[in-house]
Each structure stands twice: as structure tokens, then as C-alpha cells.
Design a protein around this motif. Structure first.
Motif, PDB file in Angstrom:
ATOM      1  N   UNK A 183       0.847  -1.198   0.000  1.00 29.03           N
ATOM      2  CA  UNK A 183       0.000   0.000   0.000  1.00 29.03           C
ATOM      3  C   UNK A 183       0.878   1.241   0.000  1.00 29.03           C
ATOM      4  N   UNK A 184       0.263   2.385   0.269  1.00 39.17           N
ATOM      5  CA  UNK A 184       0.973   3.647   0.020  1.00 39.17           C
ATOM      6  C   UNK A 184       2.360   3.742   0.656  1.00 39.17           C
ATOM      7  N   UNK A 210      -2.213  -3.417  -5.144  1.00 40.57           N
ATOM      8  CA  UNK A 210      -3.644  -3.072  -5.053  1.00 40.57           C
ATOM      9  C   UNK A 210      -3.928  -1.642  -5.529  1.00 40.57           C
ATOM     10  N   UNK A 211      -4.338  -1.534  -6.781  1.00 44.80           N
ATOM     11  CA  UNK A 211      -4.465  -0.209  -7.414  1.00 44.80           C
ATOM     12  C   UNK A 211      -5.397   0.721  -6.637  1.00 44.80           C
ATOM     13  N   UNK A 212      -6.466   0.153  -6.054  1.00 42.34           N
ATOM     14  CA  UNK A 212      -7.455   0.990  -5.357  1.00 42.34           C
ATOM     15  C   UNK A 212      -6.880   1.640  -4.098  1.00 42.34           C
ATOM     16  N   UNK A 213      -5.756   1.126  -3.625  1.00 41.01           N
ATOM     17  CA  UNK A 213      -5.212   1.628  -2.362  1.00 41.01           C
ATOM     18  C   UNK A 213      -3.905   2.377  -2.540  1.00 41.01           C
ATOM     19  N   UNK A 214      -3.589   2.696  -3.792  1.00 39.61           N
ATOM     20  CA  UNK A 214      -2.329   3.410  -4.036  1.00 39.61           C
ATOM     21  C   UNK A 214      -2.656   4.750  -4.671  1.00 39.61           C
ATOM     22  N   UNK A 217      -0.800   9.257  -8.153  1.00 44.08           N
ATOM     23  CA  UNK A 217       0.458   9.759  -8.697  1.00 44.08           C
ATOM     24  C   UNK A 217       1.623   8.778  -8.464  1.00 44.08           C
ATOM     25  N   UNK A 218       1.400   7.760  -7.617  1.00 41.09           N
ATOM     26  CA  UNK A 218       2.444   6.749  -7.402  1.00 41.09           C
ATOM     27  C   UNK A 218       2.277   5.551  -8.345  1.00 41.09           C
ATOM     28  N   UNK A 219       1.022   5.293  -8.737  1.00 39.34           N
ATOM     29  CA  UNK A 219       0.696   4.037  -9.419  1.00 39.34           C
ATOM     30  C   UNK A 219       1.406   3.818 -10.766  1.00 39.34           C
ATOM     31  N   UNK A 220       1.350   4.776 -11.704  1.00 40.37           N
ATOM     32  CA  UNK A 220       1.975   4.496 -13.012  1.00 40.37           C
ATOM     33  C   UNK A 220       3.460   4.183 -12.880  1.00 40.37           C
TER      34      UNK A 220
END
Ligand SMILES: Cc1cc2nc3c(=O)[nH]c(=O)nc-3n(C[C@H](O)[C@H](O)[C@H](O)COP(=O)(O)OP(=O)(O)OC[C@H]3O[C@@H](n4cnc5c(N)ncnc54)[C@H](O)[C@@H]3O)c2cc1C
Length: 361
Positions: A183-184, A210-214, A217-220
Motif C-alpha cells: 500500500x501507500x 492493489x491499485x485501489x489503495x495506491x 500519482x504513485x501508481x503508473x
């Protein structure tokens, strides 16, 4: 400062109307609100002002927008309008305490709360390890919920290179770092350490992060670095053993074990609340999160005269954090209303449109 200590012999309890335990943002916001109402109080923290934020790695930014984490009506401004860093926010908290002349008893853990003979509370603190007792009519626990890093419960977890906190990124330069979590906190640490020149691997129990919890701006970037193999991708694994040189990761799919070399292991899987004080005070804890029992209109716990505020209300939060500073400001208004004999039906207007279940992206 205008909450000076009354003089007392060492054996005699010093007296105040309200003891606030915890000088995080909510404890401090409550102190300012009590000052504005003329209600006498004393504010204690086991560490420094904003102790929880002080253990974040240097230059960590809040996810929330500045206006949502500002307290006591004092604007939180940054020179480039970006979200505040740990350092900017700690400076801001010191400024708020100074502006409203709030004296904080720092490095003063509260170690016991008990009813005394006159039906007040005897609140024991331990500045410098020496017990000191305060008598109070009411106590507010604004103690947060992140006292200890959660544990994996596996052999090797207590080795010195295993850590539940991200430290200054500089120290990881040129080292093999395995981060556990998805997570984040874990994703942000993976990105920061990659850019700081560490050789980073990520172990997460899900088959993908887990895309829904990140944060968006960090995900890509994390997805790109994992796909390119520039951050070692060990999604779909669980750590089962840590040695001084490597971590044994077990595949969730087929149970096979892979050994990943690690000079440092960061277990960024969340934090637990210390329940000791609440148990001593007689506060009932319920459900799997061991959430304190309290009245949502007044924030008073099942122990009359003891209130709870801020993220402390949520107990030990699971991986889906729902209670943040930004959706706790109304606790202050409710406690002040109850202590001053006013009544409010619901969250005050100025906060109503800010109540949300996730920090703002
Ligand atoms: C990396 C990271 C990023 C985060 N980003 C955000 C974000 O963007 N937005 C957001 O809303 N939240 C965020 N959080 C969570 C944030 O830390 C909390 O929302 C915020 O600190 C809660 O404030 P609080 O006053 O309720 O509790 P805390 O800030 O935890 O304050 C509790 C205080 O109580 C003191 N205390 C505890 N026990 C005792 C005792 N027995 N005696 C005396 N003092 C005691 C502690 O020392 C501490 O200073 C983040 C957390 C982390 C780790």
C-alpha cells in the motif's frame, strides 16, 4: 505561556480541569479550542509535539491537501503550494503552539489513569522516568493509533537489519532492500529508495499491487518499474523466514520458495495501537480492531469523564485505513461542546463538507 504549572509538593497531585493525552494535531487543536473557551487544561505527550509525524522519513509528504490537515483555523501554507512535508508540518505545529501559547509537557508519557477519592481522575505521568500525578475532572485521549509497526510473525524478524520504519533514504544507497507491503507507505518507500540508488525488491501477498489503495500519482511509476524489472517484482509472495543475508519468500500460488538477497528488510505493513492506557482506564474495546467504545455525539467513552479524539477512535486500523486526521476535526467541537455544556446535533458546518473516508488524492 498561560497554562503555568501550579506549585505543589512532590507528593501532592497538581490539579487542572482537563488533561489531554497526546500532542498530535488533534490534541493540539483541542488545546487551542479549550483555550478559546477559557477551559483550563494540561497537555502531555510521550514524545515531542507531533511525535507520530516526527518518525516519518525526512521529506515525506502528506497525502492530504493542506487545508484538510490545517488545525485551529491557522492556514498551512507552503511556498510552492504543494502538499506539506513532514518538516513543514512539524514547523507548523510548533507555530500553532507558540501562537496560542500552548504549553506542552513533552517527553511526558501518561502511564496511568484512575479514579481518585474525590471522584476525579488521578493521571500519572513519568517525566524523566519519575512519576508525577495530576488531578483532573476530565481526560481526553488523543493518542493516535500507530504506536508499533505490525509484525510478520516469522523467524528472523528481530534481526537488526529488519525495520518497520523507513529511515532517511540516503542510508540505503547502494544496498539491496526488500520492502514488504503493497500500500501507500510501501510503494512510496520503494519509489523513493529506487531513486536514492538502492536496489529495491517488493514482496506483496496479492497477485498484483492493489491499485485501489495506491495514490494515483504513485501508481503508473511503480507499475512501470515493476514491469521493467527495475524494482524486483515479488507480488504473490509471503515472507516466511529472514536471515542476515536473505529473505525466503513463499509463492501464494504453488508454495515454492525463492531466496531474495537483502541488506535491509522494511516491513511496511501498517501499525498497531497501544491499548495499555485505555485498558487501565476501563475503556471497553470492541471488534477485531479493538476500537474504544464511545458516544459519537460527545466522544465520551463508556467511562464518564474520559473522552477520545482523533485517530485513536479507530483502534488498530486494518489495511483499509478509514480514519485520518482530515476526518477527525469534528471530534474537537463535540468534546468542547460537551465539556462546556453546549449541545450540537451533528458535525459543525465548517467541517461537514470535509468528512470523507479516504485522504484526498
Ligand atoms: C507516512 C504516513 C503518511 C500519512 N499521511 C496522512 C495524510 O495524508 N492524511 C491524514 O489525514 N493522515 C495521514 N497519516 C496518518 C496521520 O499520521 C494521522 O492522520 C495523524 O497523525 C493523526 O493525528 P492524531 O492527533 O489523531 O494522532 P497522532 O498524530 O498519532 O498523535 C498522537 C500523539 O499521542 C501521543 N501519545 C500516545 N500515547 C501517549 C501516552 N500514553 N502519553 C502521552 N502521549 C501519548 C503520541 O506520542 C502522539 O504524539 C499518515 C501516516 C503515515 C505513517
Amino acid at each position: 505561556m498561560s497554562n503555568p504549572q501550579p506549585t505543589a509538593s512532590p507528593d501532592e497531585a497538581r490539579s487542572t480541569r482537563v488533561v489531554i493525552v497526546g500532542a498530535g494535531p488533534i490534541g493540539l487543536e483541542l488545546a487551542v479550542a479549550l483555550r478559546r473557551c477559557g477551559i483550563e487544561f494540561e497537555l502531555f505527550d510521550a514524545g515531542s509535539i507531533g511525535h507520530t509525524i516526527s518518525w516519518w522519513a525526512p521529506q515525506t509528504r502528506w497525502f492530504s491537501s493542506n487545508e484538510r490537515i490545517a488545525i485551529a483555523g491557522v492556514p498551512l501554507l507552503t511556498s510552492d503550494q504543494s502538499k506539506a512535508t513532514r518538516e513543514q508540518y512539524l514547523t507548523y505545529l510548533r507555530g500553532v503552539a507558540t501562537q496560542f501559547e500552548i504549553r506542552v509537557h513533552t517527553q511526558c508519557p501518561v502511564v496511568n489513569i484512575a479514579r481518585d477519592d474525590s471522584d476525579r481522575f488521578a493521571v500519572t505521568t513519568k517525566p524523566g522516568g519519575q512519576p508525577s500525578v495530576w488531578s483532573a475532572e476530565a481526560v481526553v485521549l488523543a493518542i493516535g493509533g500507530t504506536d508499533f509497526p505490525k509484525r510478520l510473525g516469522i523467524p528472523g524478524e528481530d534481526l537488526p537489519h529488519v525495520d518497520g520504519y523507513l529511515r532517511e533514504t540516503h542510508r540505503y544507497f547502494g544496498r539491496d532492500v526488500l520492502i514488504v507491503g503493497g500500500r501507500n507507505s510501501a510503494i512510496e518507500a520503494a519509489l523513493r529508495l529506487h531513486h536514492a540508488g538502492a536496489n529495491v525488491s517488493l514482496s506483496y501477498r496479492g497477485s498484483e499491487v492493489p491499485e485501489d489503495h495506491i495514490k494515483y500519482w504513485l501508481l503508473p511509476e511503480i507499475k512501470g518499474l515493476l514491469a521493467a524489472g527495475r524494482i524486483g517484482d515479488f507480488t504473490g509472495t509471503l515472507p516466511v523466514r529472514i536471515t542476515s543475508e536473505c529473505v525466503h519468500l513463499q509463492s501464494i500460488d504453488d508454495g515454492s520458495i525463492v531466496e531474495v538477497k537483502a541488506d535491509d528488510v522494511l516491513t511496511l505493513i501498517g501499525y498497531e495501537q497501544d491499548k495499555t492506557l485505555m485498558r487501565m482506564a476501563g475503556i471497553e474495546l470492541s471488534d477485531s480492531m479493538q476500537r474504544p467504545t464511545y458516544d459519537e455525539n460527545t466522544m465520551q467513552t463508556n467511562v464518564p469523564g474520559i473522552y477520545i479524539a482523533g485517530t485513536a477512535t479507530a483502534g488498530t486500523q486494518s489495511s483499509k485505513y478509514k480514519t485520518f486526521l482530515e476526518n477527525c476535526h469534528d471530534h474537537v467541537d463535540k468534546i468542547v461542546a460537551h465539556l462546556s455544556g453546549r449541545h450540537i446535533d451533528s458535525a459543525p458546518l465548517q467541517y461537514r463538507d470535509q468528512i470523507m473516508t479516504q485522504p484526498e488524492s
